[in-house]
Structure formats: structure tokens, C-alpha cells
Design an enzyme around this catalytic site. Structure first.
Site, PDB file in Angstrom:
ATOM      1  N   ASP A  67       0.995  -1.296  -0.219  1.00 28.41           N
ATOM      2  CA  ASP A  67       0.077  -0.133   0.044  1.00 28.41           C
ATOM      3  C   ASP A  67       0.990   1.306  -0.075  1.00 28.41           C
ATOM      4  O   ASP A  67       0.990   1.868   1.081  1.00 28.41           O
ATOM      5  CB  ASP A  67      -0.857  -0.095   1.235  1.00 28.41           C
ATOM      6  CG  ASP A  67      -1.851   1.007   1.054  1.00 28.41           C
ATOM      7  OD1 ASP A  67      -2.005   1.674   0.187  1.00 28.41           O
ATOM      8  OD2 ASP A  67      -2.643   1.281   2.158  1.00 28.41           O
ATOM      9  N   SER A  88       6.671   2.697   0.352  1.00 26.39           N
ATOM     10  CA  SER A  88       7.469   3.991   0.831  1.00 26.39           C
ATOM     11  C   SER A  88       6.832   5.331   0.105  1.00 26.39           C
ATOM     12  O   SER A  88       6.623   5.200  -1.258  1.00 26.39           O
ATOM     13  CB  SER A  88       8.943   3.977   0.287  1.00 26.39           C
ATOM     14  OG  SER A  88       9.455   2.866   0.918  1.00 26.39           O
ATOM     15  N   GLY A 116      11.128   1.087  -7.891  1.00 28.77           N
ATOM     16  CA  GLY A 116      11.985   2.376  -8.115  1.00 28.77           C
ATOM     17  C   GLY A 116      10.942   3.511  -7.205  1.00 28.77           C
ATOM     18  O   GLY A 116      10.951   4.744  -7.703  1.00 28.77           O
ATOM     19  N   ASN A 177      16.333  -0.374  -5.318  1.00 31.06           N
ATOM     20  CA  ASN A 177      15.975   0.117  -6.680  1.00 31.06           C
ATOM     21  C   ASN A 177      16.080   1.636  -6.945  1.00 31.06           C
ATOM     22  O   ASN A 177      15.591   2.217  -7.797  1.00 31.06           O
ATOM     23  CB  ASN A 177      14.457  -0.324  -6.859  1.00 31.06           C
ATOM     24  CG  ASN A 177      14.465  -1.683  -7.015  1.00 31.06           C
ATOM     25  OD1 ASN A 177      15.101  -2.421  -7.370  1.00 31.06           O
ATOM     26  ND2 ASN A 177      13.381  -2.229  -6.133  1.00 31.06           N
ATOM     27  N   LYS A 211      14.924   0.862   8.514  1.00 28.46           N
ATOM     28  CA  LYS A 211      14.948  -0.491   7.420  1.00 28.46           C
ATOM     29  C   LYS A 211      15.983  -0.754   6.929  1.00 28.46           C
ATOM     30  O   LYS A 211      16.312   0.075   5.959  1.00 28.46           O
ATOM     31  CB  LYS A 211      13.654  -0.319   6.689  1.00 28.46           C
ATOM     32  CG  LYS A 211      13.174  -1.867   6.026  1.00 28.46           C
ATOM     33  CD  LYS A 211      11.802  -1.880   5.322  1.00 28.46           C
ATOM     34  CE  LYS A 211      11.580  -3.140   4.453  1.00 28.46           C
ATOM     35  NZ  LYS A 211      10.355  -2.878   3.952  1.00 28.46           N
ATOM     36  N   ASN A 240      14.747  -5.665   3.991  1.00 31.46           N
ATOM     37  CA  ASN A 240      14.287  -5.506   2.825  1.00 31.46           C
ATOM     38  C   ASN A 240      14.601  -6.690   1.693  1.00 31.46           C
ATOM     39  O   ASN A 240      15.050  -7.611   2.143  1.00 31.46           O
ATOM     40  CB  ASN A 240      14.852  -3.901   2.009  1.00 31.46           C
ATOM     41  CG  ASN A 240      13.840  -3.091   1.285  1.00 31.46           C
ATOM     42  OD1 ASN A 240      13.248  -4.010   0.424  1.00 31.46           O
ATOM     43  ND2 ASN A 240      13.684  -2.086   1.757  1.00 31.46           N
ATOM     44  N   TYR A 311       4.767  -9.613   2.938  1.00 33.89           N
ATOM     45  CA  TYR A 311       4.187  -9.118   1.719  1.00 33.89           C
ATOM     46  C   TYR A 311       4.323 -10.159   0.677  1.00 33.89           C
ATOM     47  O   TYR A 311       2.808 -10.547   0.268  1.00 33.89           O
ATOM     48  CB  TYR A 311       4.908  -8.053   1.176  1.00 33.89           C
ATOM     49  CG  TYR A 311       4.458  -7.227  -0.112  1.00 33.89           C
ATOM     50  CD1 TYR A 311       3.412  -7.711  -0.860  1.00 33.89           C
ATOM     51  CD2 TYR A 311       4.967  -6.075  -0.690  1.00 33.89           C
ATOM     52  CE1 TYR A 311       2.847  -7.123  -2.147  1.00 33.89           C
ATOM     53  CE2 TYR A 311       4.643  -5.408  -1.610  1.00 33.89           C
ATOM     54  CZ  TYR A 311       3.452  -6.137  -2.356  1.00 33.89           C
ATOM     55  OH  TYR A 311       2.960  -5.508  -3.619  1.00 33.89           O
ATOM     56  N   SER A 312       5.181 -10.780   0.152  1.00 31.05           N
ATOM     57  CA  SER A 312       5.193 -11.551  -0.969  1.00 31.05           C
ATOM     58  C   SER A 312       4.245 -12.796  -0.796  1.00 31.05           C
ATOM     59  O   SER A 312       3.531 -13.100  -1.680  1.00 31.05           O
ATOM     60  CB  SER A 312       6.566 -12.376  -1.417  1.00 31.05           C
ATOM     61  OG  SER A 312       7.422 -11.034  -1.711  1.00 31.05           O
TER      62      SER A 312
HETATM   63  C1  LIG Z   1       6.420  -5.157  -4.907  1.00 34.30           C
HETATM   64  C2  LIG Z   1       7.293  -4.817  -3.913  1.00 34.30           C
HETATM   65  C3  LIG Z   1       7.339  -3.550  -3.475  1.00 34.30           C
HETATM   66  C4  LIG Z   1       8.011  -3.090  -2.275  1.00 34.30           C
HETATM   67  N1  LIG Z   1       8.121  -1.846  -1.975  1.00 34.30           N
HETATM   68  C5  LIG Z   1       8.700  -1.529  -0.680  1.00 34.30           C
HETATM   69  C6  LIG Z   1       8.904  -0.132  -0.498  1.00 34.30           C
HETATM   70  O1  LIG Z   1       8.351   0.898  -1.191  1.00 34.30           O
HETATM   71  N2  LIG Z   1       9.470   0.057   0.626  1.00 34.30           N
HETATM   72  C7  LIG Z   1      10.007  -0.743   1.484  1.00 34.30           C
HETATM   73  O2  LIG Z   1      10.713  -0.428   2.519  1.00 34.30           O
HETATM   74  N3  LIG Z   1       9.723  -1.818   1.242  1.00 34.30           N
HETATM   75  C8  LIG Z   1       9.060  -2.376   0.110  1.00 34.30           C
HETATM   76  N4  LIG Z   1       9.250  -3.900  -0.267  1.00 34.30           N
HETATM   77  C9  LIG Z   1       9.966  -4.801   0.565  1.00 34.30           C
HETATM   78  C10 LIG Z   1       8.931  -5.442   1.396  1.00 34.30           C
HETATM   79  O3  LIG Z   1       8.398  -4.625   2.242  1.00 34.30           O
HETATM   80  C11 LIG Z   1       9.887  -6.520   2.472  1.00 34.30           C
HETATM   81  O4  LIG Z   1      10.718  -6.018   2.991  1.00 34.30           O
HETATM   82  C12 LIG Z   1      10.473  -7.614   1.379  1.00 34.30           C
HETATM   83  O5  LIG Z   1       9.342  -7.940   0.469  1.00 34.30           O
HETATM   84  C13 LIG Z   1      10.551  -8.911   2.178  1.00 34.30           C
HETATM   85  O6  LIG Z   1       9.515  -9.638   2.702  1.00 34.30           O
HETATM   86  P1  LIG Z   1       8.463 -10.684   2.182  1.00 34.30           P
HETATM   87  O7  LIG Z   1       9.505 -11.838   1.595  1.00 34.30           O
HETATM   88  O8  LIG Z   1       7.619 -11.110   3.002  1.00 34.30           O
HETATM   89  O9  LIG Z   1       7.916 -10.192   0.820  1.00 34.30           O
HETATM   90  C14 LIG Z   1       8.535  -4.157  -1.412  1.00 34.30           C
HETATM   91  C15 LIG Z   1       8.560  -5.450  -1.916  1.00 34.30           C
HETATM   92  C16 LIG Z   1       7.687  -5.692  -2.880  1.00 34.30           C
HETATM   93  C17 LIG Z   1       7.427  -7.347  -3.334  1.00 34.30           C
END
Ligand SMILES: Cc1cc2nc3c(=O)[nH]c(=O)nc-3n(C[C@H](O)[C@H](O)[C@H](O)COP(=O)(O)O)c2cc1C
Length: 348
Positions: A67, A88, A116, A177, A211, A240, A311-312
Site C-alpha cells: 500500500d 514508501s 523504484g 531500486n 529498515k 528489505n 508481503y510476498s
Molecule cells: C512489489 C514490492 C514492493 C516493495 N516496495 C517497498 C517499499 O516501497 N518500501 C520498502 O521499505 N519495502 C518495500 N518492499 C519490501 C517489503 O516491504 C519486504 O521488506 C520484502 O518484500 C521482504 O518481505 P517478503 O518476503 O514477505 O515479501 C517491497 C516489496 C515488494 C515485493
């Protein structure tokens, strides 16, 4: 209703997976925005836990990036997440990298992204988040614009703008990114950054979380831990996405960007243990990366995390995953004979 909605998302999965991942994501956010408001998780339950002065109904959070613009935090809290991190968000709106920039690696239960920091900017997000009635724990994750001449001042500006709206603020210097961003994790730059952020936050603002990337050397981990403790941060989020590439099956394995999901799990757990050792438990840790089950989440708690995020895994299991993990953790906590999450933290 929560169960019906979670089920609906599971049923919709094949249709969503037939779409390009970014379109599927946009459609999901659009559907979530239309969902009726639901009960928030109970403030007191077996997994309720106090971290950085905040009372979390449970320790399972939605990680940043889902989000980005703070459009659906309440809908996600309604699915049973104990907290939601939006962002972010950067000071100015930003388009992000050229598409395609988001890849599902279904065979690997993973995602690669090089978004990005695409987002609508601070002003729009502040208006939206300011209109909430602000129940539930919503953290705001802040970043710097790619073309900013002074990234540290971007973080300071974001802190000032978002502090009144956030349960906590996350300083994200770990996205792979935005070229050069992760250099802010270096000792000198990090001190300067955190001094600026804490000054901008003032005495009475929300706790500051930092983070970090999972791709760090032992000396970085020691330095970051020392600086985080000195600056009395609320928590360290570990961490991250990774730029490393463990063996992967999917045809998208070679895409540039940050890898998340199942293949990140071992590295993320190892980094959490490294930070637990380096901080000696003096600062709360948030475990993130490859968490998909209650067992994964509980393992992170035992390894030293006070909270976890994911998230994933939600891409593959749907938003019902929050309640599933919370229930499973209740059982695991009982099995292991702990009376609270806090008691279990770092007890491995
Ligand atoms: C599509 C996508 C966008 C993400 N965007 C951000 C972001 O904007 N800021 C951030 O701190 N982490 C971002 N993340 C990282 C996630 O917050 C998390 O740290 C990372 O995906 C590892 O957790 P997971 O394996 O449960 O996804 C993003 C991850 C994904 C997959």
C-alpha cells in the site's frame, strides 16, 4: 465478512494471476478500497504485545510496498494484520522505473521488483492518511526522491510532514531500486541522517524505525546496531529485498531488482540472528523476508524479532494469511509454554 472477503481473494487468484502483476496489484487495491469497513483486531488477545511504546493487537504486520500510497490501511487491518506499514512515500510524486518492473516467480513462491519508489508523493498521502479516524497501528515508511539533490533533507522533510499522522515512521534506506540509496547505511551518512530525522521529529513525535537491507557485511551490522542504539530508535526492520540470487527455477530469475518471498527466508532469518547478536536485545527487531506460515513467524520471534511483517506470501495465499498466521502462532506459543510474545522473543 472477513472470511468471505479472504475467500473471494483466493477464488480470484487465477484471474489475477492471468493479468500482468502490476495490473493485478492495481485491481486488488481498487477492490480493497470498495470493501465495507470491518472490525479491527481485538486490542487484547493472547498475542497482544507492546513494542516501542505502542500496543500491537498481534505481532503480524503487512510490510511496506503493498500500500505505497496509504490507500487501504484500514481494509488490511480488517483482515487481521496487527499493524500495517504504508509507503514508501517520497516528498514529490515519482513515476518509478520503466515497466515491466514487477515479476511473479510462482515456481519459487517469490517476487522480483524494481519499482523504484513509484508513489503519489507526500502531499496526496498526507491528505488521505489525515482523513482516517486513526484507529489501529499504521506506520508510514518514508524514502527519498531519486533526483533529490539532498536525500537527507528529503527524509527530514518527510519526517516533519508524516510524524503527526503515523503510529511510527520507518526510515527506508534499503531499497535496491534507487541508485545509491543504500549508501546511507554507511556509518557517517547514517549518523547524519538519523540526527536530521530525530531533530525533525522533535521530542513528542512517533518512534522511528530503521529498515535495513539483508545484503550487509558483519562490520555494517555492528555499526548500524551501535548507531541505532545510540539514537534510541524504536526498532530495526530486518529487512528489505535482496539483490543476491539464491538458486531459482522461474524464467524471471535473471530480472534485476530486489528478490522477496520464500528464497529470501534463510538469509532474512540469518540477518535477524546477526542483528540480535549485535544489538544484544537492546533494541526491538522486526523480522521480515520470506515469512509465509505461523511456523516461519514464530521462528523469527524465537530468533529475536518482537514483530514480523510479510508481503510476498500474501501474493500467493491472499489476505486471509494474516489470520491464519495469527491463529497458528497462538497454538505455537501455547505449545512452547510462553505466556506472551515478549517472553518468547530471542529465547532460542
Ligand atoms: C512489489 C514490492 C514492493 C516493495 N516496495 C517497498 C517499499 O516501497 N518500501 C520498502 O521499505 N519495502 C518495500 N518492499 C519490501 C517489503 O516491504 C519486504 O521488506 C520484502 O518484500 C521482504 O518481505 P517478503 O518476503 O514477505 O515479501 C517491497 C516489496 C515488494 C515485493
Amino acid at each position: 465478512m472477513p472470511y468471505a472477503a479472504a475467500m473471494l481473494f483466493r477464488l480470484a487468484r487465477p484471474a489475477l494471476f492471468a493479468l500482468d502483476p502490476e495490473r493485478a496489484h492495481r485491481l486488488t487495491i481498487a477492490l480493497l478500497k470498495r470493501m465495507p469497513r470491518r472490525e479491527l483486531p481485538r486490542a487484547v488477545g493472547p498475542l497482544a504485545t507492546r513494542v516501542a511504546g505502542l500496543d500491537f493487537p498481534n505481532p503480524v504486520g503487512l510490510a511496506a510496498g503493498f500500500d505505497k500510497d496509504g490507500e487501504v490501511p484500514d481494509a488490511m487491518l480488517g483482515f487481521g494484520f496487527g499493524f500495517v506499514e504504508v509507503g514508501s512515500i517520497t516528498p514529490l510524486p515519482q513515476a518509478g522505473n520503466p515497466k515491466p518492473r514487477l515479476f511473479r516467480l510462482a515456481e519459487d513462491e517469490a517476487v522480483i521488483n524494481r519499482m523504484g519508489f513509484n508513489n503519489g508523493g507526500a502531499e496526496a498521502a498526507a491528505a488521505r492518511l489525515g482523513a482516517r479516524d486513526r484507529r489501529g497501528i499504521v506506520g508510514i515508511n518514508v524514502g527519498a526522491n531519486k533526483d533529490s539533490p539532498d536525500r537527507i533533507s528529503d527524509y527530514a522533510r518527510m519526517t516533519e510532514a508524516m510524524a503527526p499522522l503515523a503510529s511510527y515512521l520507518t526510515v527506508n534506506i534499503s531499497s535496491p531500486n534507487t541508485p545509491g540509496l543504500r549508501a546511507l547505511q554507511d556509518e557517517g551518512a547514517l549518523r547524519e541522517l538519523l540526527d536530521a530525522v530525530l531533530a525533525a521529529r522533535g521530542e513528542s513525535g512517533p518512534p522511528i524505525f530503521l529498515k535495513v537491507a539483508p545484503d550487509l557485511e558483519p562490520s555494517d551490522i555492528d555499526a548500524i546496531s551501535r548507531i541505532a542504539i545510540e539514537h534510541r530508535l524504536g526498532a530495526l526492520i530486518v529487512g528489505n529485498t535482496t539483490i543476491s540470487r539464491p538458486p531459482l527455477k522461474s524464467k524471471h530469475a535473471g530480472e534485476a531488482g530486489g528478490l522477496s518471498g520464500q528464497p529470501l527466508k534463510d538469509l532474512a532469518l540469518q540477518r535477524l540472528r546477526d542483528f540480535r547478536r549485535a544489538t544484544g536485545g537492546e533494541i526491538p527487531l522486526v523480522g521480515v523476508g520470506g515469512i509465509a506460515t505461523a511456523h516461519d513467524a514464530w521462528q523469527r520471534i524465537l530468533a529475536g524479532a518482537s514483530l514480523v511483517q510479510l508481503y510476498s506470501a500474501m501474493v500467493y495465499a491472499g489476505p486471509g494469511i494474516a489470520r491464519q498466521i495469527v491463529r497458528g502462532m497462538e497454538t505455537l506459543m501455547q505449545r512452547d509454554g510462553f505466556a506472551s510474545v515478549a517472553e518468547a522473543v530471542g529465547s532460542e
